[in-house]
Motif scaffolding. Sequence first.
Motif, PDB file in Angstrom:
ATOM      1  N   ILE A 132      32.190  80.099  46.779  1.00  0.00           N
ATOM      2  CA  ILE A 132      30.888  79.741  46.222  1.00  0.00           C
ATOM      3  C   ILE A 132      30.058  80.995  45.976  1.00  0.00           C
ATOM      4  O   ILE A 132      29.377  81.128  44.955  1.00  0.00           O
ATOM      5  N   ILE A 133      30.129  81.941  46.907  1.00  0.00           N
ATOM      6  CA  ILE A 133      29.389  83.194  46.741  1.00  0.00           C
ATOM      7  C   ILE A 133      29.841  83.909  45.476  1.00  0.00           C
ATOM      8  O   ILE A 133      29.025  84.405  44.693  1.00  0.00           O
ATOM      9  N   VAL A 170      24.055  93.834  56.156  1.00  0.00           N
ATOM     10  CA  VAL A 170      23.278  93.045  57.130  1.00  0.00           C
ATOM     11  C   VAL A 170      23.852  91.641  57.279  1.00  0.00           C
ATOM     12  O   VAL A 170      23.178  90.719  57.715  1.00  0.00           O
ATOM     13  N   MET A 171      25.115  91.497  56.873  1.00  0.00           N
ATOM     14  CA  MET A 171      25.879  90.266  57.117  1.00  0.00           C
ATOM     15  C   MET A 171      25.372  89.040  56.343  1.00  0.00           C
ATOM     16  O   MET A 171      25.631  87.910  56.740  1.00  0.00           O
ATOM     17  N   GLU A 172      24.697  89.268  55.233  1.00  0.00           N
ATOM     18  CA  GLU A 172      24.213  88.122  54.464  1.00  0.00           C
ATOM     19  C   GLU A 172      25.354  87.241  53.963  1.00  0.00           C
ATOM     20  O   GLU A 172      25.194  86.032  53.780  1.00  0.00           O
ATOM     21  N   HIS A 173      26.526  87.828  53.734  1.00  0.00           N
ATOM     22  CA  HIS A 173      27.652  87.061  53.207  1.00  0.00           C
ATOM     23  C   HIS A 173      28.249  86.131  54.258  1.00  0.00           C
ATOM     24  O   HIS A 173      29.063  85.265  53.922  1.00  0.00           O
ATOM     25  N   TYR A 174      27.862  86.302  55.526  1.00  0.00           N
ATOM     26  CA  TYR A 174      28.324  85.388  56.575  1.00  0.00           C
ATOM     27  C   TYR A 174      27.276  84.328  56.911  1.00  0.00           C
ATOM     28  O   TYR A 174      27.498  83.495  57.780  1.00  0.00           O
ATOM     29  N   GLU A 175      26.133  84.377  56.241  1.00  0.00           N
ATOM     30  CA  GLU A 175      25.096  83.367  56.456  1.00  0.00           C
ATOM     31  C   GLU A 175      25.344  82.165  55.548  1.00  0.00           C
ATOM     32  O   GLU A 175      26.220  82.185  54.681  1.00  0.00           O
ATOM     33  N   ARG A 176      24.579  81.114  55.742  1.00  0.00           N
ATOM     34  CA  ARG A 176      24.763  79.877  54.980  1.00  0.00           C
ATOM     35  C   ARG A 176      24.334  80.047  53.526  1.00  0.00           C
ATOM     36  O   ARG A 176      23.231  80.515  53.242  1.00  0.00           O
ATOM     37  N   HIS A 177      25.213  79.652  52.610  1.00  0.00           N
ATOM     38  CA  HIS A 177      24.910  79.604  51.177  1.00  0.00           C
ATOM     39  C   HIS A 177      25.563  78.329  50.653  1.00  0.00           C
ATOM     40  O   HIS A 177      26.768  78.295  50.408  1.00  0.00           O
ATOM     41  N   CYS A 178      24.763  77.284  50.497  1.00  0.00           N
ATOM     42  CA  CYS A 178      25.310  75.964  50.181  1.00  0.00           C
ATOM     43  C   CYS A 178      25.483  75.792  48.672  1.00  0.00           C
ATOM     44  O   CYS A 178      24.665  76.284  47.882  1.00  0.00           O
ATOM     45  N   PRO A 179      26.523  75.076  48.275  1.00  0.00           N
ATOM     46  CA  PRO A 179      26.740  74.841  46.844  1.00  0.00           C
ATOM     47  C   PRO A 179      25.717  73.856  46.288  1.00  0.00           C
ATOM     48  O   PRO A 179      25.306  72.923  46.986  1.00  0.00           O
ATOM     49  N   PRO A 180      25.273  74.052  45.056  1.00  0.00           N
ATOM     50  CA  PRO A 180      24.412  73.043  44.430  1.00  0.00           C
ATOM     51  C   PRO A 180      25.212  71.767  44.203  1.00  0.00           C
ATOM     52  O   PRO A 180      26.450  71.780  44.262  1.00  0.00           O
ATOM     53  N   PRO A 181      24.542  70.649  43.974  1.00  0.00           N
ATOM     54  CA  PRO A 181      25.244  69.358  43.828  1.00  0.00           C
ATOM     55  C   PRO A 181      26.396  69.392  42.831  1.00  0.00           C
ATOM     56  O   PRO A 181      27.443  68.784  43.076  1.00  0.00           O
ATOM     57  N   GLU A 182      26.234  70.109  41.733  1.00  0.00           N
ATOM     58  CA  GLU A 182      27.287  70.089  40.709  1.00  0.00           C
ATOM     59  C   GLU A 182      28.524  70.884  41.122  1.00  0.00           C
ATOM     60  O   GLU A 182      29.559  70.806  40.446  1.00  0.00           O
ATOM     61  N   ARG A 183      28.452  71.627  42.224  1.00  0.00           N
ATOM     62  CA  ARG A 183      29.607  72.404  42.677  1.00  0.00           C
ATOM     63  C   ARG A 183      30.200  71.864  43.981  1.00  0.00           C
ATOM     64  O   ARG A 183      31.052  72.503  44.593  1.00  0.00           O
ATOM     65  N   ARG A 184      29.754  70.697  44.419  1.00  0.00           N
ATOM     66  CA  ARG A 184      30.277  70.150  45.664  1.00  0.00           C
ATOM     67  C   ARG A 184      31.655  69.536  45.455  1.00  0.00           C
ATOM     68  O   ARG A 184      31.947  68.969  44.411  1.00  0.00           O
ATOM     69  N   TYR A 185      32.479  69.640  46.481  1.00  0.00           N
ATOM     70  CA  TYR A 185      33.803  69.018  46.459  1.00  0.00           C
ATOM     71  C   TYR A 185      33.654  67.571  46.938  1.00  0.00           C
ATOM     72  O   TYR A 185      33.640  67.309  48.138  1.00  0.00           O
ATOM     73  N   ASN A 186      33.524  66.642  46.026  1.00  0.00           N
ATOM     74  CA  ASN A 186      33.351  65.244  46.405  1.00  0.00           C
ATOM     75  C   ASN A 186      34.705  64.588  46.606  1.00  0.00           C
ATOM     76  O   ASN A 186      35.117  63.700  45.850  1.00  0.00           O
ATOM     77  N   CYS A 187      35.398  65.048  47.628  1.00  0.00           N
ATOM     78  CA  CYS A 187      36.739  64.552  47.917  1.00  0.00           C
ATOM     79  C   CYS A 187      36.983  64.631  49.411  1.00  0.00           C
ATOM     80  O   CYS A 187      36.247  65.297  50.141  1.00  0.00           O
ATOM     81  N   LEU A 188      38.012  63.956  49.868  1.00  0.00           N
ATOM     82  CA  LEU A 188      38.355  63.928  51.284  1.00  0.00           C
ATOM     83  C   LEU A 188      39.169  65.175  51.650  1.00  0.00           C
ATOM     84  O   LEU A 188      40.109  65.538  50.951  1.00  0.00           O
ATOM     85  N   ILE A 189      38.809  65.817  52.757  1.00  0.00           N
ATOM     86  CA  ILE A 189      39.509  67.019  53.213  1.00  0.00           C
ATOM     87  C   ILE A 189      40.790  66.588  53.929  1.00  0.00           C
ATOM     88  O   ILE A 189      40.730  65.870  54.927  1.00  0.00           O
ATOM     89  N   PRO A 190      41.952  67.030  53.457  1.00  0.00           N
ATOM     90  CA  PRO A 190      43.201  66.606  54.107  1.00  0.00           C
ATOM     91  C   PRO A 190      43.500  67.442  55.347  1.00  0.00           C
ATOM     92  O   PRO A 190      43.130  68.616  55.420  1.00  0.00           O
TER      93      PRO A 190
END
Length: 616
Positions: free
Chosen positions: A101-102, A113-133
């Motif tokens: 996503i980054i 300063v470790m910003e790449h390890y902090e939370r960066h959530c995907p916008p709705p249009e980039r979410r994986y709307n599927c079941l994680i196997p």
Amino acid sequence: MRGRSDGGQKKRLITSLCAVAIFLGFLYVYYGSIFGSSSNGASALEYGGKSLRKIGSSYLGGDDESSTKSGLEDGDVVVPKTFPVCDDRHSELIPCLDRNIIYQMRLKLDLSVMEHYERHCPPPERRYNCLIPPPPGYKVPIKWPQSRDEVWKANIPHTHLAHEKSDQNWMVVKGEKIVFPGGGTHFHYGADKYIASIANMLNFSHNNLNNEGRVRTVLDVGCGVASFGAYLLSSDIIAMSLAPNDVHQNQIQFALERGIPACLGVLGTKRLPYPSRSFELAHCSRCRIDWLQRDGILLLELDRLLRPGGYFAYSSPEAYAQDEEDLRIWKEMSALVERMCWRIAAKRNQTVIWQKPLTNDCFMERAPGTNPPLCRSDDDPDAVWGVPMEACITPYSDHDQKAKGSGLAPWPARLTSPPPRLADFGYSNEMFEKDTETWRQRVENYWNLLSPKIEANTLRNLMDMKANMGSFAAALKERNVWVMNVIPEDGPNTLKLIYDRGLIGTTHNWCEAFSTYPRTYDLLHAWTVFSDIEKKGCSAEDLLLEMDRILRPKGFIIIRDKQPVIDFVRKYLSALHWEAVATADSSSDSEHEGDNVVFIVQKKLWLTSESILNSE
């Protein structure tokens, strides 16, 4: 010459067309695998029939797949008969800590300063709307307490840490299992001996770090596979084991698979999601953190989190090495903590233990202009969700200044004693006691409903998705479980009451994904969580998918909410491969909740056909 030139142009044209065709074919194969092919989408039990057409979209199956409609309150939503299954490569997806996503969003982050390890959530249009196997060969996890020492290799098929840390006894691969001898980078010969040595340094009775119940909550930063926290549990100490999703990316996954309290997180630019004065002890053993950067801002974050008189145990070469660089760091670090009014409580061999002051007196005696400064009077030390760290000292409240300490009872009495910070919310002792008793009764009813499905060791990792004062977790003290208590980021910040009771938890917004790996919790408790996110305008369907992601196969969800919410969830059972276990109203409660209903479901164990083939 002209004819030769034309022939060369034709050859170049044909070559270009072939290259384009190959590139398009690659895109088709690659993105087809990401969005789910019919072979990837179908599980061993014919789960997930259609392909996922677009990441972030609602499920777009055929007419035969999505004909049911339902809604929480007003308006109808399309309910699929089945959700697609994500590609097997996403079996460990953490949506808000996903490096892809980054890259895709081209975020400009400061790696230093470790910003790449902090939370960066995907916008709705980039979410994986599927079941994680689950991964190939996945098995129901080994039960606690055996799981402290061994897990199934198939469940976390990563052995690089076993090879990389082979001389430090982090973990060892033995056949189908990964075994944890209890070692660490600093304590090769066992965390239990190391913990006893820290207690001995502090002159605690019987070399027990809990100090007769005065040390209960611990923060372990850079925790590895959390063996330090694992061996604290036998001393009635609970640690929040914290590490980023870094080069040792599966360390927190191993910790949770072992049944040890842990969470993904990093000391970066944002405050950790815990209130001020939450921990009696912070610990760093070879955690590779630069404590001097940015005017000591990371050490000042630990200072915010430590209780009055709290300890910081630091085991690192800087504490003992004699080379020029380590001596420089030790000198500068010693000067910094002295200006912070910390004192050395003990120093032996490779470990130093600092202690935080009990009052503000030392701060008031510092020379004008001394850095780090005190935080502004309007700074809220308990505001943590997305709040940047500041390089300042958090002074004590008037109450703590007068009490010369936190005023907490020792464990286990503090679990049921009204916390001093109740007054911050205008809550009375009677309200606290009534809440504790109400949830004791409710939890007893829950276990009666679950009893046909569970045994004494079935459950280990629990989450209360809306914990309020932590009374759900308090009611489970005699059971061999631990609870991650979650407080909504926009509600009353009662997480400090939870820590004052000797419990642990975090702040979160359920419109986003939680910072944990898939398949890490045995039970989720959702008390009016769906009603709350509906008020925010967030997707209840997204929340269902997130709950499925973090729930272990064969795990349970207890939903306590209004009847329309229960009706909504029922319509998704087939699509999520959940099954109803029990339903009950709340009329038997000592405190009636109006029309709230209790609904318990269980997640089925399923594998994709590709996973089965790979495991064979």
